[in-house]
Design a protein around this motif. Sequence first.
Motif, PDB file in Angstrom:
ATOM      1  N   GLU A  54       1.709   6.718  -0.987  1.00  0.00           N
ATOM      2  CA  GLU A  54       3.110   6.468  -0.667  1.00  0.00           C
ATOM      3  C   GLU A  54       3.990   6.832  -1.857  1.00  0.00           C
ATOM      4  O   GLU A  54       3.722   6.431  -2.991  1.00  0.00           O
ATOM      5  CB  GLU A  54       3.310   4.995  -0.302  1.00  0.00           C
ATOM      6  N   ALA A  55       5.044   7.579  -1.592  1.00  0.00           N
ATOM      7  CA  ALA A  55       5.918   8.085  -2.650  1.00  0.00           C
ATOM      8  C   ALA A  55       6.520   6.968  -3.497  1.00  0.00           C
ATOM      9  O   ALA A  55       6.626   7.089  -4.722  1.00  0.00           O
ATOM     10  CB  ALA A  55       7.028   8.945  -2.050  1.00  0.00           C
ATOM     11  N   LYS A  56       6.897   5.851  -2.866  1.00  0.00           N
ATOM     12  CA  LYS A  56       7.543   4.765  -3.609  1.00  0.00           C
ATOM     13  C   LYS A  56       6.582   4.131  -4.618  1.00  0.00           C
ATOM     14  O   LYS A  56       6.994   3.691  -5.704  1.00  0.00           O
ATOM     15  CB  LYS A  56       8.086   3.703  -2.659  1.00  0.00           C
ATOM     16  N   VAL A  57       5.292   4.099  -4.290  1.00  0.00           N
ATOM     17  CA  VAL A  57       4.296   3.551  -5.216  1.00  0.00           C
ATOM     18  C   VAL A  57       4.074   4.515  -6.378  1.00  0.00           C
ATOM     19  O   VAL A  57       3.949   4.097  -7.534  1.00  0.00           O
ATOM     20  CB  VAL A  57       2.971   3.263  -4.484  1.00  0.00           C
ATOM     21  N   LEU A  58       4.030   5.808  -6.082  1.00  0.00           N
ATOM     22  CA  LEU A  58       3.894   6.814  -7.142  1.00  0.00           C
ATOM     23  C   LEU A  58       5.079   6.739  -8.104  1.00  0.00           C
ATOM     24  O   LEU A  58       4.912   6.832  -9.324  1.00  0.00           O
ATOM     25  CB  LEU A  58       3.795   8.207  -6.533  1.00  0.00           C
ATOM     26  N   ASP A  78      -6.410  10.997   1.937  1.00  0.00           N
ATOM     27  CA  ASP A  78      -5.448  10.370   1.027  1.00  0.00           C
ATOM     28  C   ASP A  78      -5.355  11.150  -0.287  1.00  0.00           C
ATOM     29  O   ASP A  78      -4.270  11.317  -0.848  1.00  0.00           O
ATOM     30  CB  ASP A  78      -5.842   8.925   0.747  1.00  0.00           C
ATOM     31  N   ASN A  79      -6.487  11.624  -0.800  1.00  0.00           N
ATOM     32  CA  ASN A  79      -6.473  12.396  -2.047  1.00  0.00           C
ATOM     33  C   ASN A  79      -5.624  13.650  -1.898  1.00  0.00           C
ATOM     34  O   ASN A  79      -4.881  14.037  -2.808  1.00  0.00           O
ATOM     35  CB  ASN A  79      -7.902  12.774  -2.460  1.00  0.00           C
ATOM     36  N   LEU A  80      -5.724  14.286  -0.743  1.00  0.00           N
ATOM     37  CA  LEU A  80      -4.921  15.485  -0.487  1.00  0.00           C
ATOM     38  C   LEU A  80      -3.432  15.138  -0.460  1.00  0.00           C
ATOM     39  O   LEU A  80      -2.615  15.819  -1.085  1.00  0.00           O
ATOM     40  CB  LEU A  80      -5.332  16.112   0.840  1.00  0.00           C
ATOM     41  N   VAL A  81      -3.061  14.067   0.250  1.00  0.00           N
ATOM     42  CA  VAL A  81      -1.656  13.652   0.342  1.00  0.00           C
ATOM     43  C   VAL A  81      -1.104  13.333  -1.043  1.00  0.00           C
ATOM     44  O   VAL A  81       0.011  13.741  -1.396  1.00  0.00           O
ATOM     45  CB  VAL A  81      -1.514  12.431   1.273  1.00  0.00           C
ATOM     46  N   ILE A  82      -1.872  12.621  -1.843  1.00  0.00           N
ATOM     47  CA  ILE A  82      -1.436  12.234  -3.194  1.00  0.00           C
ATOM     48  C   ILE A  82      -1.122  13.467  -4.034  1.00  0.00           C
ATOM     49  O   ILE A  82      -0.079  13.549  -4.691  1.00  0.00           O
ATOM     50  CB  ILE A  82      -2.512  11.371  -3.882  1.00  0.00           C
ATOM     51  N   CYS A  83      -2.018  14.442  -4.005  1.00  0.00           N
ATOM     52  CA  CYS A  83      -1.815  15.648  -4.809  1.00  0.00           C
ATOM     53  C   CYS A  83      -0.643  16.473  -4.298  1.00  0.00           C
ATOM     54  O   CYS A  83       0.137  17.024  -5.085  1.00  0.00           O
ATOM     55  CB  CYS A  83      -3.086  16.490  -4.818  1.00  0.00           C
ATOM     56  N   GLN A  84      -0.479  16.550  -2.984  1.00  0.00           N
ATOM     57  CA  GLN A  84       0.648  17.304  -2.439  1.00  0.00           C
ATOM     58  C   GLN A  84       1.978  16.645  -2.771  1.00  0.00           C
ATOM     59  O   GLN A  84       2.953  17.326  -3.110  1.00  0.00           O
ATOM     60  CB  GLN A  84       0.483  17.468  -0.929  1.00  0.00           C
ATOM     61  N   ASN A 183       9.714  14.433  17.775  1.00  0.00           N
ATOM     62  CA  ASN A 183      10.496  15.244  16.840  1.00  0.00           C
ATOM     63  C   ASN A 183      10.203  14.914  15.384  1.00  0.00           C
ATOM     64  O   ASN A 183      10.918  15.338  14.483  1.00  0.00           O
ATOM     65  CB  ASN A 183      11.993  15.033  17.099  1.00  0.00           C
ATOM     66  N   THR A 184       9.128  14.138  15.155  1.00  0.00           N
ATOM     67  CA  THR A 184       8.793  13.687  13.813  1.00  0.00           C
ATOM     68  C   THR A 184       7.518  14.358  13.315  1.00  0.00           C
ATOM     69  O   THR A 184       6.529  14.466  14.046  1.00  0.00           O
ATOM     70  CB  THR A 184       8.592  12.158  13.788  1.00  0.00           C
ATOM     71  N   ALA A 185       7.549  14.799  12.059  1.00  0.00           N
ATOM     72  CA  ALA A 185       6.358  15.345  11.408  1.00  0.00           C
ATOM     73  C   ALA A 185       5.817  14.296  10.446  1.00  0.00           C
ATOM     74  O   ALA A 185       6.534  13.824   9.555  1.00  0.00           O
ATOM     75  CB  ALA A 185       6.688  16.632  10.654  1.00  0.00           C
ATOM     76  N   LEU A 186       4.571  13.905  10.624  1.00  0.00           N
ATOM     77  CA  LEU A 186       3.953  12.871   9.807  1.00  0.00           C
ATOM     78  C   LEU A 186       2.925  13.466   8.856  1.00  0.00           C
ATOM     79  O   LEU A 186       2.209  14.406   9.219  1.00  0.00           O
ATOM     80  CB  LEU A 186       3.265  11.830  10.696  1.00  0.00           C
ATOM     81  N   VAL A 187       2.852  12.901   7.652  1.00  0.00           N
ATOM     82  CA  VAL A 187       1.806  13.281   6.711  1.00  0.00           C
ATOM     83  C   VAL A 187       0.569  12.444   7.026  1.00  0.00           C
ATOM     84  O   VAL A 187       0.613  11.218   6.972  1.00  0.00           O
ATOM     85  CB  VAL A 187       2.247  13.017   5.255  1.00  0.00           C
ATOM     86  N   PRO A 188      -0.544  13.067   7.406  1.00  0.00           N
ATOM     87  CA  PRO A 188      -1.743  12.294   7.778  1.00  0.00           C
ATOM     88  C   PRO A 188      -2.359  11.599   6.565  1.00  0.00           C
ATOM     89  O   PRO A 188      -2.617  12.229   5.541  1.00  0.00           O
ATOM     90  CB  PRO A 188      -2.706  13.357   8.329  1.00  0.00           C
TER      91      PRO A 188
END
Length: 225
Positions: A54-58, A78-84, A183-188
């Motif tokens: 989650e961006a707010k935690v980063l 999750d590792n992929l999302v964090i790095c992206q 209409n929403t794009a979610l980060v898995p």
Amino acid sequence: MRILIVGGGKAGRFLIKEFLKKGYDVTLIEQDVDKCLMIEEKFGIRVVNGDGSEAKVLEKAGIKDMDVVLAVTEDDQDNLVICQLAERQFQVPRTFATVNTPGNETLFEWLGVNVAVSSTAILSALVDQEVTMKDITTMFKLQKHDLSMVEITIKPGSPVAGKMIKDIDLPDETVLVTILRGNTALVPRGKTKIFENDKILALTHLREEKELRKCLNGDLQDTKD
């Protein structure tokens, strides 16, 4: 060097120990409160309790000031999302990830993670080097490397509808990139649930595409979307 590690398991603790020996400034993000307290007491570093995908935690952990981010949770998604997030939203120059599923290294590299390896010891050594990998290029180039971006709609009655991604037995060399829900794009993320009518964008090896479609829709999916 200022380093942010996400994940306080065995891999994370190994890296903390190695980097402190080298005199680096280390911050950790971990979801488990007990692990946070244990690591803070043992290593004397700053520990932030929360979900590192989650961006707010980063942001709370000070990611904007980091030279390196290492995602070493037990969930490849999750590792992929964090790095992206680290690269694209916070412009961290170097990102690294451990890969828990054999074969995902190549997928991570094509999705923009600087370095993705299965060995924590190798990861530790690479942080000291100026290591970079190729960014995502064109679909033509992906095809040359036997990789394909596919779109799959979750059919009514799908065996994965209502399940969290971490509980779905995806083919080994597959990473979910985006979920289109209305209409929403979610980060898995690992805890993201899949629902009927979701459109899934996934990066996978060509040889795994048929298995991926069957995994997501069982026998309901006979033809490509």
